[in-house]
Design a protein around this motif. Sequence first.
Motif, PDB file in Angstrom:
ATOM      1  N   ASP A 163       0.836  -1.213   0.000  1.00  0.00           N
ATOM      2  CA  ASP A 163       0.000   0.000   0.000  1.00  0.00           C
ATOM      3  C   ASP A 163       0.862   1.251   0.000  1.00  0.00           C
ATOM      4  OD1 ASP A 163      -2.373  -1.317   0.039  1.00  0.00           O
ATOM      5  OD2 ASP A 163      -2.878  -0.839   2.136  1.00  0.00           O
ATOM      6  N   LEU A 164       1.872   1.235   0.870  1.00  0.00           N
ATOM      7  CA  LEU A 164       2.727   2.420   1.008  1.00  0.00           C
ATOM      8  C   LEU A 164       3.539   2.657  -0.262  1.00  0.00           C
ATOM      9  CD1 LEU A 164       3.936   2.054   4.693  1.00  0.00           C
ATOM     10  CD2 LEU A 164       2.658   3.976   3.758  1.00  0.00           C
ATOM     11  N   LEU A 165       4.101   1.565  -0.810  1.00  0.00           N
ATOM     12  CA  LEU A 165       4.893   1.714  -2.041  1.00  0.00           C
ATOM     13  C   LEU A 165       4.037   2.274  -3.170  1.00  0.00           C
ATOM     14  CD1 LEU A 165       7.387  -1.225  -2.612  1.00  0.00           C
ATOM     15  CD2 LEU A 165       7.807   1.212  -2.957  1.00  0.00           C
ATOM     16  N   ARG A 166       2.791   1.754  -3.257  1.00  0.00           N
ATOM     17  CA  ARG A 166       1.890   2.209  -4.313  1.00  0.00           C
ATOM     18  C   ARG A 166       1.566   3.691  -4.096  1.00  0.00           C
ATOM     19  NH1 ARG A 166      -2.669  -0.706  -3.480  1.00  0.00           N
ATOM     20  NH2 ARG A 166      -1.523  -2.633  -3.822  1.00  0.00           N
ATOM     21  N   TYR A 167       1.287   4.030  -2.842  1.00  0.00           N
ATOM     22  CA  TYR A 167       0.947   5.418  -2.514  1.00  0.00           C
ATOM     23  C   TYR A 167       2.106   6.347  -2.863  1.00  0.00           C
ATOM     24  CZ  TYR A 167      -0.562   9.584  -0.127  1.00  0.00           C
ATOM     25  OH  TYR A 167      -0.925  10.868   0.125  1.00  0.00           O
ATOM     26  N   ILE A 168       3.315   5.922  -2.475  1.00  0.00           N
ATOM     27  CA  ILE A 168       4.497   6.750  -2.711  1.00  0.00           C
ATOM     28  C   ILE A 168       4.759   6.904  -4.216  1.00  0.00           C
ATOM     29  CG2 ILE A 168       7.032   6.646  -2.529  1.00  0.00           C
ATOM     30  CD1 ILE A 168       6.648   5.867   0.403  1.00  0.00           C
ATOM     31  N   GLU A 222       4.447  10.593  -8.923  1.00  0.00           N
ATOM     32  CA  GLU A 222       3.820  10.945 -10.202  1.00  0.00           C
ATOM     33  C   GLU A 222       3.126  12.304 -10.128  1.00  0.00           C
ATOM     34  OE1 GLU A 222       0.698   8.367 -12.206  1.00  0.00           O
ATOM     35  OE2 GLU A 222       2.237   6.896 -11.615  1.00  0.00           O
ATOM     36  N   ILE A 223       2.351  12.472  -9.045  1.00  0.00           N
ATOM     37  CA  ILE A 223       1.588  13.719  -8.889  1.00  0.00           C
ATOM     38  C   ILE A 223       2.519  14.919  -8.749  1.00  0.00           C
ATOM     39  CG2 ILE A 223       0.030  14.970  -7.324  1.00  0.00           C
ATOM     40  CD1 ILE A 223      -1.341  12.257  -6.793  1.00  0.00           C
ATOM     41  N   LYS A 224       3.562  14.762  -7.940  1.00  0.00           N
ATOM     42  CA  LYS A 224       4.497  15.889  -7.736  1.00  0.00           C
ATOM     43  C   LYS A 224       5.266  16.191  -9.022  1.00  0.00           C
ATOM     44  CE  LYS A 224       3.590  16.293  -3.358  1.00  0.00           C
ATOM     45  NZ  LYS A 224       2.850  17.441  -2.829  1.00  0.00           N
ATOM     46  N   GLY A 225       5.427  15.169  -9.870  1.00  0.00           N
ATOM     47  CA  GLY A 225       6.076  15.393 -11.157  1.00  0.00           C
ATOM     48  C   GLY A 225       5.223  16.304 -12.024  1.00  0.00           C
ATOM     49  N   LYS A 226       3.902  16.096 -11.941  1.00  0.00           N
ATOM     50  CA  LYS A 226       2.991  16.894 -12.773  1.00  0.00           C
ATOM     51  C   LYS A 226       2.692  18.246 -12.153  1.00  0.00           C
ATOM     52  CE  LYS A 226       0.534  13.141 -15.091  1.00  0.00           C
ATOM     53  NZ  LYS A 226      -0.274  12.076 -14.479  1.00  0.00           N
ATOM     54  N   TRP A 227       2.463  18.233 -10.822  1.00  0.00           N
ATOM     55  CA  TRP A 227       2.109  19.483 -10.136  1.00  0.00           C
ATOM     56  C   TRP A 227       3.078  19.727  -8.984  1.00  0.00           C
ATOM     57  CZ3 TRP A 227      -1.794  15.724 -11.147  1.00  0.00           C
ATOM     58  CH2 TRP A 227      -2.657  16.058 -12.185  1.00  0.00           C
ATOM     59  N   PRO A 228       4.262  20.218  -9.301  1.00  0.00           N
ATOM     60  CA  PRO A 228       5.255  20.394  -8.237  1.00  0.00           C
ATOM     61  C   PRO A 228       4.786  21.385  -7.174  1.00  0.00           C
ATOM     62  CG  PRO A 228       6.159  21.006 -10.408  1.00  0.00           C
ATOM     63  CD  PRO A 228       4.723  20.682 -10.609  1.00  0.00           C
ATOM     64  N   GLY A 229       5.202  21.132  -5.935  1.00  0.00           N
ATOM     65  CA  GLY A 229       4.893  22.044  -4.837  1.00  0.00           C
ATOM     66  C   GLY A 229       6.173  22.392  -4.101  1.00  0.00           C
ATOM     67  N   ASP A 230       5.998  22.974  -2.913  1.00  0.00           N
ATOM     68  CA  ASP A 230       7.171  23.332  -2.122  1.00  0.00           C
ATOM     69  C   ASP A 230       7.427  22.207  -1.127  1.00  0.00           C
ATOM     70  OD1 ASP A 230       9.234  24.614  -0.871  1.00  0.00           O
ATOM     71  OD2 ASP A 230       7.950  25.929   0.333  1.00  0.00           O
ATOM     72  N   ASP A 231       7.917  21.085  -1.618  1.00  0.00           N
ATOM     73  CA  ASP A 231       8.157  19.944  -0.735  1.00  0.00           C
ATOM     74  C   ASP A 231       9.344  19.138  -1.232  1.00  0.00           C
ATOM     75  OD1 ASP A 231       7.174  17.948  -2.727  1.00  0.00           O
ATOM     76  OD2 ASP A 231       5.331  19.090  -2.449  1.00  0.00           O
ATOM     77  N   LEU A 232       9.792  18.222  -0.387  1.00  0.00           N
ATOM     78  CA  LEU A 232      10.990  17.427  -0.659  1.00  0.00           C
ATOM     79  C   LEU A 232      10.905  16.667  -1.981  1.00  0.00           C
ATOM     80  CD1 LEU A 232      12.896  15.290   1.907  1.00  0.00           C
ATOM     81  CD2 LEU A 232      11.875  14.096   0.002  1.00  0.00           C
ATOM     82  N   VAL A 233       9.767  16.026  -2.237  1.00  0.00           N
ATOM     83  CA  VAL A 233       9.642  15.219  -3.450  1.00  0.00           C
ATOM     84  C   VAL A 233       9.784  16.105  -4.700  1.00  0.00           C
ATOM     85  CG1 VAL A 233       8.145  13.665  -4.754  1.00  0.00           C
ATOM     86  CG2 VAL A 233       8.192  13.538  -2.261  1.00  0.00           C
ATOM     87  N   SER A 234       9.089  17.233  -4.688  1.00  0.00           N
ATOM     88  CA  SER A 234       9.168  18.126  -5.855  1.00  0.00           C
ATOM     89  C   SER A 234      10.586  18.637  -6.065  1.00  0.00           C
ATOM     90  CB  SER A 234       8.227  19.322  -5.674  1.00  0.00           C
ATOM     91  OG  SER A 234       6.922  18.882  -5.394  1.00  0.00           O
ATOM     92  N   ARG A 235      11.231  19.004  -4.960  1.00  0.00           N
ATOM     93  CA  ARG A 235      12.602  19.525  -5.081  1.00  0.00           C
ATOM     94  C   ARG A 235      13.562  18.455  -5.592  1.00  0.00           C
ATOM     95  NH1 ARG A 235      11.089  22.510  -0.357  1.00  0.00           N
ATOM     96  NH2 ARG A 235      11.747  20.796   0.965  1.00  0.00           N
ATOM     97  N   LEU A 236      13.431  17.215  -5.081  1.00  0.00           N
ATOM     98  CA  LEU A 236      14.322  16.146  -5.537  1.00  0.00           C
ATOM     99  C   LEU A 236      14.103  15.852  -7.015  1.00  0.00           C
ATOM    100  CD1 LEU A 236      14.387  13.625  -2.568  1.00  0.00           C
ATOM    101  CD2 LEU A 236      16.216  15.131  -3.326  1.00  0.00           C
ATOM    102  N   LEU A 237      12.839  15.868  -7.451  1.00  0.00           N
ATOM    103  CA  LEU A 237      12.560  15.641  -8.868  1.00  0.00           C
ATOM    104  C   LEU A 237      13.197  16.741  -9.702  1.00  0.00           C
ATOM    105  CD1 LEU A 237       8.855  14.443  -8.809  1.00  0.00           C
ATOM    106  CD2 LEU A 237      10.814  13.149  -9.693  1.00  0.00           C
ATOM    107  N   ALA A 238      13.129  17.979  -9.185  1.00  0.00           N
ATOM    108  CA  ALA A 238      13.668  19.110  -9.934  1.00  0.00           C
ATOM    109  C   ALA A 238      15.191  19.031 -10.095  1.00  0.00           C
ATOM    110  CB  ALA A 238      13.277  20.429  -9.258  1.00  0.00           C
ATOM    111  N   THR A 239      15.882  18.383  -9.149  1.00  0.00           N
ATOM    112  CA  THR A 239      17.341  18.299  -9.287  1.00  0.00           C
ATOM    113  C   THR A 239      17.725  17.423 -10.471  1.00  0.00           C
ATOM    114  OG1 THR A 239      17.631  16.299  -7.951  1.00  0.00           O
ATOM    115  CG2 THR A 239      17.687  18.406  -6.768  1.00  0.00           C
ATOM    116  N   GLY A 240      16.849  16.503 -10.849  1.00  0.00           N
ATOM    117  CA  GLY A 240      17.125  15.642 -11.995  1.00  0.00           C
ATOM    118  C   GLY A 240      18.170  14.566 -11.709  1.00  0.00           C
TER     119      GLY A 240
END
Lengths: 64, 392
Positions: free
Chosen positions: B193-198, B203-221
């Motif tokens: 469940d957790l892996l699926r959720y994560i 995926e969501i943060k990739g499409k709609w980035p916010g001010d959070d760790l996941v979005s920032r890490l994705l942005a570093t590439g």
Amino acid sequence: MRITVDPDRCVGAGQCVLSAPEVFDQDEDGLVTLVGAGPGAAKESSVRLAGALCPSQAITVHED
Amino acid sequence: MTQSAPQVVDFPLRSPSVPFPPPGYADYRGQEGLVPSRLPNGERVWLVTRHEDVRAVLTNPKISSNPEHKGFPNVGESLGVPKQAQIPGWFVGLDSPEHDRFRKALIPEFTVRRVREMRPAIELTVQARLDAMLAAGDSADLVADFALPIPSLVISSLLGVPPTDREFFESRTRTLVAIRASTDQQRQAASKDLLRYIGRLVEIKGKWPGDDLVSRLLATGSIAPHELSGVLMLLLIAGHETTANNIALGVLTLLTNPQWIGDDRVVEETLRFHSVADLVSLRVAVEDVEISGQLVRAGEGIVPLVAAANHDENSFECPHMFDPSRSARHHVAFGYGVHQCLGQNLVRVEMEIAYRKLFERIPDLRLAVPAEGLAYKHDGVVHGLHELPVRW
Ligand code: HEM
Ligand code: SF4
């Protein structure tokens, strides 16, 4: 006393900042950087503690 | 080099009849070289028990953290934790330089300054938990009602899990660590469940980035989305039970040593004294290497016991005493070397706030059962308490 730091070795654990914030800081990448007026700004014992606690040997304290 | 063949000892699995850290650790520290030991499955490993030797092992480039290497100690199996394939992004099991790409990307998220900024949010989280506990009556299980939810809520907000999903997140993380109250099957389902959720979160943060760790890490590439799921799972697993068990054990220690209530130095001494991650920093030699005069051959497993190192008389005066006034920061409760805990500054703040707020809000907190009757998690990888019944 002199200090040299090697940001390439730094793993960002922040032990140095907790020990002697007058001397060590983490830059925007979270890596060690020297700030302020050098080791004179802090107690020598806190600077030595930082050197001893750094888990990745990124800090060298020269006792000259 | 040690010539005589020292006696092979049984692997020091924890047991209800042996206090923690086991008194046997003192004997091991007194032995020359390393201590040869046998896991229940027959595997041979070397135990490392002195503070200096543990640091030497954890900084030696000939010694690997990668469980894919032959000879890596399979301690989990002895504790009933099924062996799983390494998931991409699980960088605690990688060596430099592969490890460093992940670590470097994450460091900015866990600096002393960044963690200081999280303080007000952590205080609110702890307050809210205390409100709920007080509203529910005059007794609680401090493990289930306080120690476990706090790190889970802190991590989920760090990851950018929306508040509406935090309960889902919390319930699944709780199942993962409830080794007595849940079955293997339930734990596997919770993990899925957790892996699926994560995965969906990434995926969501990739499409709609916010001010959070996941979005920032994705942005570093520097970390691919499929690796990022593994990284986030690691943050969650590495930071949940470890923190919770330190909160609960620390409260227990304060209830039995009330003179230290209100002293923030309790945090560092709790980390040292309880050393919950005793069986966490497992290693294997990938080349022949000498440690403490003992030749360890390539392919031999090494188990640095951090609880033994943190109770080493040569590094800590009267180590069996709980004494927050000592300077304990050279403990290895967070490991040492390039893998030293990434979340350590976050944990320090969580523990400090948890102890302080708890005793401020509930000054007459007391144990609801005799301390001798408490059940310890001798059957888990991380040392801790199953329950901590309290009343006020
Ligand atoms: C009191 C609580 C904690 C304890 C005792 C603890 C202990 C440890 C230890 C011993 C290691 C080293 C493992 C090794 O050498 O193989 C480690 C690594 C790690 N911890 Fe913690 N931990 C705690 C909390 C946290 C938290 C809250 C987080 C994050 C939210 C976290 C994230 C990590 C990560 C990502 C690593 C791997 C670092 C690397 O490989 O570079 N830990 N932790
Ligand atoms: S203690 Fe060492 S590894 Fe940690 S931030 Fe300072 S220099 Fe870097």
